[in-house]
Design an enzyme around this catalytic site. Sequence first.
Site, PDB file in Angstrom:
ATOM      1  CE  LYS A   1      39.865  27.792  58.980  1.00  0.00           C
ATOM      2  NZ  LYS A   1      39.561  26.918  60.142  1.00  0.00           N
TER       3      LYS A   1
ATOM      4  CG  ASP B   1      41.422  27.054  62.884  1.00  0.00           C
ATOM      5  OD1 ASP B   1      41.317  28.155  62.305  1.00  0.00           O
ATOM      6  OD2 ASP B   1      41.042  25.979  62.389  1.00  0.00           O
TER       7      ASP B   1
ATOM      8  CG  ASP C   1      36.130  42.126  62.833  1.00  0.00           C
ATOM      9  OD1 ASP C   1      35.950  43.283  62.393  1.00  0.00           O
ATOM     10  OD2 ASP C   1      35.284  41.511  63.497  1.00  0.00           O
TER      11      ASP C   1
HETATM   12  O1  O7E Z   1      39.251  17.236  57.948  1.00  0.00           O
HETATM   13  P1  O7E Z   1      39.835  17.029  59.304  1.00  0.00           P
HETATM   14  O2  O7E Z   1      38.897  16.387  60.269  1.00  0.00           O
HETATM   15  O3  O7E Z   1      41.182  16.366  59.259  1.00  0.00           O
HETATM   16  O4  O7E Z   1      40.075  18.477  59.944  1.00  0.00           O
HETATM   17  C1  O7E Z   1      40.766  19.479  59.273  1.00  0.00           C
HETATM   18  C2  O7E Z   1      40.931  20.672  60.166  1.00  0.00           C
HETATM   19  O5  O7E Z   1      41.590  21.695  59.434  1.00  0.00           O
HETATM   20  C3  O7E Z   1      39.614  21.280  60.648  1.00  0.00           C
HETATM   21  O6  O7E Z   1      39.854  21.852  61.936  1.00  0.00           O
HETATM   22  C4  O7E Z   1      39.340  22.379  59.644  1.00  0.00           C
HETATM   23  O7  O7E Z   1      38.584  23.432  60.199  1.00  0.00           O
HETATM   24  C5  O7E Z   1      40.741  22.832  59.315  1.00  0.00           C
HETATM   25  N1  O7E Z   1      40.953  23.416  57.976  1.00  0.00           N
HETATM   26  C6  O7E Z   1      40.614  22.730  56.849  1.00  0.00           C
HETATM   27  O8  O7E Z   1      40.145  21.590  56.903  1.00  0.00           O
HETATM   28  N2  O7E Z   1      40.790  23.314  55.627  1.00  0.00           N
HETATM   29  C7  O7E Z   1      41.334  24.544  55.469  1.00  0.00           C
HETATM   30  O9  O7E Z   1      41.489  24.998  54.352  1.00  0.00           O
HETATM   31  C8  O7E Z   1      41.733  25.231  56.619  1.00  0.00           C
HETATM   32  C9  O7E Z   1      41.587  24.632  57.851  1.00  0.00           C
HETATM   33  C10 O7E Z   1      42.191  25.242  58.965  1.00  0.00           C
HETATM   34  O10 O7E Z   1      42.445  24.678  59.980  1.00  0.00           O
HETATM   35  O11 O7E Z   1      42.586  26.489  58.806  1.00  0.00           O
HETATM   36  C11 O7E Z   1      43.439  26.947  59.720  1.00  0.00           C
HETATM   37  C12 O7E Z   1      44.560  25.974  59.939  1.00  0.00           C
END
Ligand code: O7E
EC number: 4.1.1.23
Length: 211
Positions: A60, A58, A63
């Site tokens: 994200k 992850d 670029d």
């Molecule tokens: O809130 P938590 O601790 O359960 O963690 C949530 C995880 O999902 C954390 O790693 C955060 O960066 C990720 N996340 C989100 O919380 N919201 C999003 O919209 C997107 C992500 C994410 O992981 O995006 C890629 C999967």
Amino acid sequence: MPDLILALDVLSRSEALRVADAAAPHLDAIKIGYPLVLAAGLDIAGPLSGFGIPLIADFKVADIPNTNRLIAEQVFAAGFSAIICQGFCGSDSVAACVEAADDAGGECYVVTEMSHPGALEFLSGKNAELLAQMAVDVGAHGIIAPATRPERVQTLRAIIGEKKILSPGVGAQGGDPAVIAPLIDGMIVGRAIYTAENPAKAARAYAEFRR
Ligand code: O7E
């Protein structure tokens, strides 16, 4: 009902391995990103792969296409099974990640609408729907959509059809696993497992919502 994906955002190798070891029997994948990789190094992918479940990167990625491809190639060379990229840089940038994933036999997921309140400023509504359609058009394997807004997940599902939805926001961000589970393919849970006194017990409870 969805796979259970641990968001392992802890800040040391020892803590990562402790939590992963406890939770692994109840998990379908582990997602790691900047917090753990910056703290413990990309090498952490090695021991985490040893738990025998897929690892999702992850970063994200957001670029130009050439840089996205270089990042994605490093991710797959490090042993990850999937990469997550942002969609807002455009279809050519996303396609670079999808191609690198295809070349490596991996998967690429595109962030559409995010789960936090600030996402409503730019990354929601029509924009999220355009991103979801673009993810389909470039052949991505699925999207990321918010467990905090089940009605939006349903809207995005109507756009992407059978492609996968991985959904963060359950637990610490307030999403209800019972509500979101029937709508998605992967439930991403972080703090509710890795800060739990007993991560194995917490993971087992979320695993109850799996297929
Ligand atoms: O809130 P938590 O601790 O359960 O963690 C949530 C995880 O999902 C954390 O790693 C955060 O960066 C990720 N996340 C989100 O919380 N919201 C999003 O919209 C997107 C992500 C994410 O992981 O995006 C890629 C999967």
